[in-house]
Design an enzyme around this catalytic site. Sequence first.
Site, PDB file in Angstrom:
ATOM      1  N   GLU A 194      -8.524   4.913   8.873  1.00  8.55           N
ATOM      2  CA  GLU A 194      -7.860   3.968   9.772  1.00  8.55           C
ATOM      3  C   GLU A 194      -7.881   2.544   9.226  1.00  8.55           C
ATOM      4  OE1 GLU A 194      -5.569   2.580  12.484  1.00  8.55           O
ATOM      5  OE2 GLU A 194      -6.091   4.707  12.578  1.00  8.55           O
ATOM      6  N   SER A 233     -13.867   1.246  -4.760  1.00 11.66           N
ATOM      7  CA  SER A 233     -13.863   2.561  -5.413  1.00 11.66           C
ATOM      8  C   SER A 233     -15.028   3.415  -4.931  1.00 11.66           C
ATOM      9  CB  SER A 233     -13.944   2.401  -6.937  1.00 11.66           C
ATOM     10  OG  SER A 233     -12.790   1.750  -7.421  1.00 11.66           O
ATOM     11  N   LEU A 251      -2.329   4.625   6.286  1.00 10.94           N
ATOM     12  CA  LEU A 251      -1.130   3.787   6.219  1.00 10.94           C
ATOM     13  C   LEU A 251      -1.417   2.570   5.361  1.00 10.94           C
ATOM     14  CD1 LEU A 251      -0.086   3.720   9.987  1.00 10.94           C
ATOM     15  CD2 LEU A 251       0.986   5.029   8.150  1.00 10.94           C
ATOM     16  N   TYR A 271      -4.504   2.760  -4.398  1.00  7.54           N
ATOM     17  CA  TYR A 271      -4.474   4.160  -3.958  1.00  7.54           C
ATOM     18  C   TYR A 271      -3.727   5.054  -4.946  1.00  7.54           C
ATOM     19  CZ  TYR A 271      -6.178   2.498   0.559  1.00  7.54           C
ATOM     20  OH  TYR A 271      -6.928   1.937   1.547  1.00  7.54           O
TER      21      TYR A 271
END
Length: 171
Positions: free
Chosen positions: A92, A107, A128, A140
Amino acid sequence: MAKFKIRPATASDCSDILRLIKELAKYEYMEDQVILTEKDLQEDGFGEHPFYHCLVAEVPKEHWTPEGHSIVGFAMYYFTYDPWIGKLLYLEDFFVMSDYRGFGIGSEILKNLSQVAMKCRCSSMHFLVAEWNEPSINFYKRRGASDLSSEEGWRLFKIDKEYLLKMAAEE
């Protein structure tokens, strides 16, 4: 700065978690939308039935922020289910303070989340990212993430509380 530790959050971390949520919201130009309180975080994440889980990144005293904070990053997540692929870890919120980026903290948080997902037999991790947030998108993608909005054409919708109440009251 090689010294930091990633650990599960405790109820006593809620003031720091809220501080970081607000910093993330400010970074995303949405700081006026945070209405959550520290009490909400404590009740929702550390009660009998937690709605979320959280990892925090903590640095030793010699690396505390100028304001005296030891918690410099966090990841808030929960588990959900997809009837096509099964269990998912939904990330989230994920944030590392700007002065602490580039030291491997993000990381390491993502590594810990991946370990949680594998331990719980999740098929994937979903999250998201704002379209304008190229640094996060690249972070990402370097770790194997795929952009479902462009690959599969999904759109995100929401139904606000006002309309939920209206539908719930219908006969």
